[in-house]
Design a protein around this motif. Structure first.
Motif, PDB file in Angstrom:
ATOM      1  N   LEU A   1     -29.719  17.386 -55.920  1.00  0.00           N
ATOM      2  CA  LEU A   1     -30.504  17.962 -57.092  1.00  0.00           C
ATOM      3  C   LEU A   1     -31.498  16.672 -57.864  1.00  0.00           C
ATOM      4  O   LEU A   1     -31.080  16.231 -58.428  1.00  0.00           O
ATOM      5  CB  LEU A   1     -30.054  18.960 -57.545  1.00  0.00           C
ATOM      6  CG  LEU A   1     -31.338  19.792 -59.028  1.00  0.00           C
ATOM      7  CD1 LEU A   1     -31.762  20.780 -58.245  1.00  0.00           C
ATOM      8  CD2 LEU A   1     -29.782  20.536 -59.982  1.00  0.00           C
ATOM      9  N   ILE A   2     -32.894  17.073 -57.853  1.00  0.00           N
ATOM     10  CA  ILE A   2     -33.301  16.435 -58.403  1.00  0.00           C
ATOM     11  C   ILE A   2     -33.870  16.992 -59.464  1.00  0.00           C
ATOM     12  O   ILE A   2     -35.433  17.998 -59.046  1.00  0.00           O
ATOM     13  CB  ILE A   2     -34.540  15.405 -57.823  1.00  0.00           C
ATOM     14  CG1 ILE A   2     -33.450  14.311 -56.731  1.00  0.00           C
ATOM     15  CG2 ILE A   2     -35.390  14.199 -58.233  1.00  0.00           C
ATOM     16  CD1 ILE A   2     -34.448  13.001 -55.806  1.00  0.00           C
ATOM     17  N   LEU A   3     -34.056  16.773 -61.284  1.00  0.00           N
ATOM     18  CA  LEU A   3     -35.254  17.403 -62.215  1.00  0.00           C
ATOM     19  C   LEU A   3     -35.737  16.383 -62.592  1.00  0.00           C
ATOM     20  O   LEU A   3     -35.815  15.395 -62.822  1.00  0.00           O
ATOM     21  CB  LEU A   3     -34.286  18.148 -63.559  1.00  0.00           C
ATOM     22  CG  LEU A   3     -32.887  18.978 -62.495  1.00  0.00           C
ATOM     23  CD1 LEU A   3     -31.820  19.251 -63.577  1.00  0.00           C
ATOM     24  CD2 LEU A   3     -33.516  19.980 -61.874  1.00  0.00           C
TER      25      LEU A   3
ATOM     26  N   HIS B   1     -23.299  16.370 -60.406  1.00  0.00           N
ATOM     27  CA  HIS B   1     -23.672  15.555 -61.029  1.00  0.00           C
ATOM     28  C   HIS B   1     -24.144  14.514 -62.083  1.00  0.00           C
ATOM     29  O   HIS B   1     -24.692  14.482 -60.654  1.00  0.00           O
ATOM     30  CB  HIS B   1     -21.613  14.554 -61.490  1.00  0.00           C
ATOM     31  CG  HIS B   1     -21.362  14.594 -59.970  1.00  0.00           C
ATOM     32  ND1 HIS B   1     -21.295  15.044 -58.721  1.00  0.00           N
ATOM     33  CD2 HIS B   1     -21.594  12.674 -59.534  1.00  0.00           C
ATOM     34  CE1 HIS B   1     -21.018  13.665 -57.524  1.00  0.00           C
ATOM     35  NE2 HIS B   1     -21.471  12.659 -58.002  1.00  0.00           N
ATOM     36  N   PHE B   2     -24.210  13.671 -62.863  1.00  0.00           N
ATOM     37  CA  PHE B   2     -25.136  12.403 -62.616  1.00  0.00           C
ATOM     38  C   PHE B   2     -24.888  11.616 -61.890  1.00  0.00           C
ATOM     39  O   PHE B   2     -24.006  10.860 -61.847  1.00  0.00           O
ATOM     40  CB  PHE B   2     -25.796  12.648 -64.230  1.00  0.00           C
ATOM     41  CG  PHE B   2     -26.710  10.803 -64.452  1.00  0.00           C
ATOM     42  CD1 PHE B   2     -28.048  11.294 -65.600  1.00  0.00           C
ATOM     43  CD2 PHE B   2     -26.144   9.979 -64.938  1.00  0.00           C
ATOM     44  CE1 PHE B   2     -28.573  10.925 -64.771  1.00  0.00           C
ATOM     45  CE2 PHE B   2     -26.943   8.977 -65.245  1.00  0.00           C
ATOM     46  CZ  PHE B   2     -28.123   9.224 -65.524  1.00  0.00           C
ATOM     47  N   VAL B   3     -25.997  11.124 -61.683  1.00  0.00           N
ATOM     48  CA  VAL B   3     -25.572  10.261 -60.844  1.00  0.00           C
ATOM     49  C   VAL B   3     -26.741   9.185 -61.270  1.00  0.00           C
ATOM     50  O   VAL B   3     -26.343   7.560 -61.167  1.00  0.00           O
ATOM     51  CB  VAL B   3     -26.402   9.849 -58.932  1.00  0.00           C
ATOM     52  CG1 VAL B   3     -26.582   8.698 -58.280  1.00  0.00           C
ATOM     53  CG2 VAL B   3     -25.289  11.085 -58.764  1.00  0.00           C
TER      54      VAL B   3
ATOM     55  N   ARG C   1     -37.405  20.380 -64.777  1.00  0.00           N
ATOM     56  CA  ARG C   1     -37.668  22.055 -63.980  1.00  0.00           C
ATOM     57  C   ARG C   1     -37.434  21.134 -62.521  1.00  0.00           C
ATOM     58  O   ARG C   1     -37.107  19.986 -62.796  1.00  0.00           O
ATOM     59  CB  ARG C   1     -39.200  22.341 -63.525  1.00  0.00           C
ATOM     60  CG  ARG C   1     -40.381  21.351 -63.177  1.00  0.00           C
ATOM     61  CD  ARG C   1     -41.562  21.799 -62.864  1.00  0.00           C
ATOM     62  NE  ARG C   1     -42.997  20.325 -63.152  1.00  0.00           N
ATOM     63  CZ  ARG C   1     -42.943  19.967 -61.552  1.00  0.00           C
ATOM     64  NH1 ARG C   1     -42.178  20.132 -60.688  1.00  0.00           N
ATOM     65  NH2 ARG C   1     -43.946  18.959 -61.629  1.00  0.00           N
ATOM     66  N   GLN C   2     -37.508  22.219 -61.256  1.00  0.00           N
ATOM     67  CA  GLN C   2     -37.132  20.456 -60.288  1.00  0.00           C
ATOM     68  C   GLN C   2     -38.102  19.827 -60.154  1.00  0.00           C
ATOM     69  O   GLN C   2     -39.204  20.439 -60.228  1.00  0.00           O
ATOM     70  CB  GLN C   2     -36.995  21.889 -58.771  1.00  0.00           C
ATOM     71  CG  GLN C   2     -35.706  22.536 -58.997  1.00  0.00           C
ATOM     72  CD  GLN C   2     -35.059  23.505 -57.783  1.00  0.00           C
ATOM     73  OE1 GLN C   2     -34.973  22.480 -56.687  1.00  0.00           O
ATOM     74  NE2 GLN C   2     -35.640  24.116 -58.014  1.00  0.00           N
TER      75      GLN C   2
ATOM     76  N   LEU D   1     -31.284  12.301 -61.181  1.00  0.00           N
ATOM     77  CA  LEU D   1     -30.930  12.417 -59.301  1.00  0.00           C
ATOM     78  C   LEU D   1     -29.880  12.939 -60.210  1.00  0.00           C
ATOM     79  O   LEU D   1     -28.459  11.914 -60.789  1.00  0.00           O
ATOM     80  CB  LEU D   1     -31.129  10.856 -59.254  1.00  0.00           C
ATOM     81  CG  LEU D   1     -29.916  11.362 -57.380  1.00  0.00           C
ATOM     82  CD1 LEU D   1     -30.324  12.546 -56.487  1.00  0.00           C
ATOM     83  CD2 LEU D   1     -30.289  10.062 -56.460  1.00  0.00           C
ATOM     84  N   LEU D   2     -29.299  13.691 -60.009  1.00  0.00           N
ATOM     85  CA  LEU D   2     -27.975  14.668 -59.511  1.00  0.00           C
ATOM     86  C   LEU D   2     -26.950  14.639 -57.983  1.00  0.00           C
ATOM     87  O   LEU D   2     -27.836  15.020 -56.827  1.00  0.00           O
ATOM     88  CB  LEU D   2     -28.205  16.011 -60.254  1.00  0.00           C
ATOM     89  CG  LEU D   2     -28.426  15.901 -61.490  1.00  0.00           C
ATOM     90  CD1 LEU D   2     -28.366  17.660 -62.090  1.00  0.00           C
ATOM     91  CD2 LEU D   2     -27.980  15.196 -63.117  1.00  0.00           C
TER      92      LEU D   2
END
Length: 446
Positions: free
Chosen positions: A299-301, A267-269, A356-357, A289-290
């Motif tokens: 997970l940072i996209l 989820h979005f942070v 992408r990551q 930042l997820l």
């Protein structure tokens, strides 16, 4: 179906159109476009507050200028005769657009890792861009011209010999070909090998979890958010957060079904605008930042704007009018393995983006500090990686036949690279003079 001998004949026939010795020539044409005009034209659609930072980064050194001047070299290559032997070009195959990253199986691979300029085009354009970058780096590091020429020769020789090796392999063998971290260590010698092993270990630690510690902090309520560091990193407004949320579903639809399932577990942070690279400075780029099962599972996209390739005006129309899809498709075709979160979408004002990551064990070389021997080893590795990439997307048998068993092509491109390094030095000096005269604004210190 075309036979292998017919494909080889096609490659040899290309020698009549463009003799291999012809690649050694660099004579700027009388109507050569002003490099600063090309750079200014590229800046028109960029974020105006970041354009001075782009110029400042390009003004650091001749190699930094070359990195940012993909459009300048594209104009120079586009005016020359070419072989017509088409591959999926990286489009900007300088030394720092190669590096290590993690495959989905968590193996550390070495490969081409930047595809902003990717398009189908003549294979030699990537080879010349690589060789020129080797020569510029060698000269900048203090090598005399003969040693800089030798370094470029090593890169091109590696490309040619590996392309000939790949031409003798089956289709699946070529598709599965890859360069692992162990392969890298085997080609580096002495003390440099220990330093490389340390850098590879550092790359393995470059994950979303490491980025979480570096880029974020907690507020008084204990909630995590990205830390402002303007102009390099700036948190987006609430309005921008809503917009990013709306376009997230479009990006999600570009992923394979099983990867959408994985993405849905986050989820979005928070989000921020980020400055990246040298040539890319001023294009719109964000990080998201997820959070997964908890705040220790990030997970940072990265969301990066995809404009038109610098090569586009010199080549046939692309099959992908969506520029984000062009980048993603080129990367998936060319790399041995690609980021599982690689995708694309259309953003506000109909701008195109790819995702992408931000970090997935990514690492690059410190070219500016390499000894002559290490630079040659690295150039050899890049030549091998480029041959593998081209063999996946182009006719490797035709290209190998064109290149031949002798070093004619190698020496010609090394000659070109040395001459073009002189052109790059002149263009770099012109940028410095324009900054000093106040006709170009640079933002020092960032």
């Amino acid at each position: 179906m075309t036979t292998a001998s017919e494909r080889a004949a096609r490659g040899k026939a290309a020698r009549k159109r463009v003799p291999r010795t012809l690649h050694g020539r660099w004579i700027p044409r009388s109507q050569r476009p002003d490099p600063l005009v090309i750079l200014e034209r590229e800046s028109l659609d960029r974020l105006s507050d970041l354009v001075p930072l782009r110029y400042a980064r390009m003004a650091v050194s001749p190699f930094a200028f070359l990195r940012g001047a993909a459009g300048v070299m594209a104009a120079d290559l586009g005016a020359e005769r070419h072989t017509g032997l088409t591959v999926q070009l990286c489009g900007d195959a300088h030394l720092l657009n190669f590096g290590v990253y993690a495959s989905p199986e968590r193996t550390l691979l070495f490969d081409v890792n930047d595809f902003d300029e990717t398009l189908p085009g003549p294979f030699e354009w990537d080879v010349k861009r690589l060789a020129a970058s080797v020569t510029v780096a060698a000269l900048q590091n203090g090598s005399a011209k003969p040693k800089a020429h030798r370094a470029a020769l090593v890169a091109v020789e590696s490309y040619r010999t590996n392309m000939r090796r790949l031409a003798g392999m089956g289709e699946l063998e070529v598709w599965y070909e890859r360069i692992s971290a162990d392969d890298i260590l085997r080609v580096v010698r002495g003390e440099d090998r220990a330093r490389l092993a340390k850098r590879l270990a550092g790359a393995r630690r470059r994950t979303s979890l490491q980025a979480l510690a570096k880029l974020t902090e907690r507020d008084e309520a204990g909630n995590r958010h990205i830390v402002d560091d303007p102009p390099l990193l700036e948190r987006v407004t609430d309005v921008d957060r809503v917009t990013l949320g709306k376009i997230f579903s479009d990006y999600r639809s570009s992923l394979a079904e099983e990867r959408r399932v994985l993405l849905d577990r986050y989820h979005f942070v928070d989000a921020a605008r980020k400055v990246v690279g040298v040539g890319s400075v001023g294009t719109r780029c964000f990080v998201l930042l997820l959070e997964g099962r908890d705040d220790s599972d990030p997970l940072i996209l990265q969301i990066k704007e995809a404009g038109r390739s610098a090569l586009e005006q010199y080549l046939p129309p692309t099959a992908h009018p969506h520029q984000g899809r062009r980048v993603v498709s080129g990367q998936r075709l060319t790399q041995a393995a690609s980021d599982i979160f690689l995708g694309w979408m259309t953003g506000p004002e109909q701008r195109h983006f790819y995702w992408r990551q931000l970090r997935d064990m990514k690492g690059s070389a410190e070219v500016e500090t390499m000894s002559p021997a290490t630079l040659r080893d690295y150039a050899r590795l890049c030549g091998r990686a480029l041959a593998r990439a081209h063999a996946r997307s182009g006719d490797r048998i035709a290209i190998a036949a064109y290149l031949g068993a002798s070093d004619v092509f190698d020496r010609a491109v090394a000659d070109f690279a040395l001459a073009y390094a002189g052109q790059n030095a002149d263009d770099y000096a012109a940028l410095g003079a324009a900054i000093a005269a106040g006709t170009v604004t640079a933002a020092p210190g960032v």
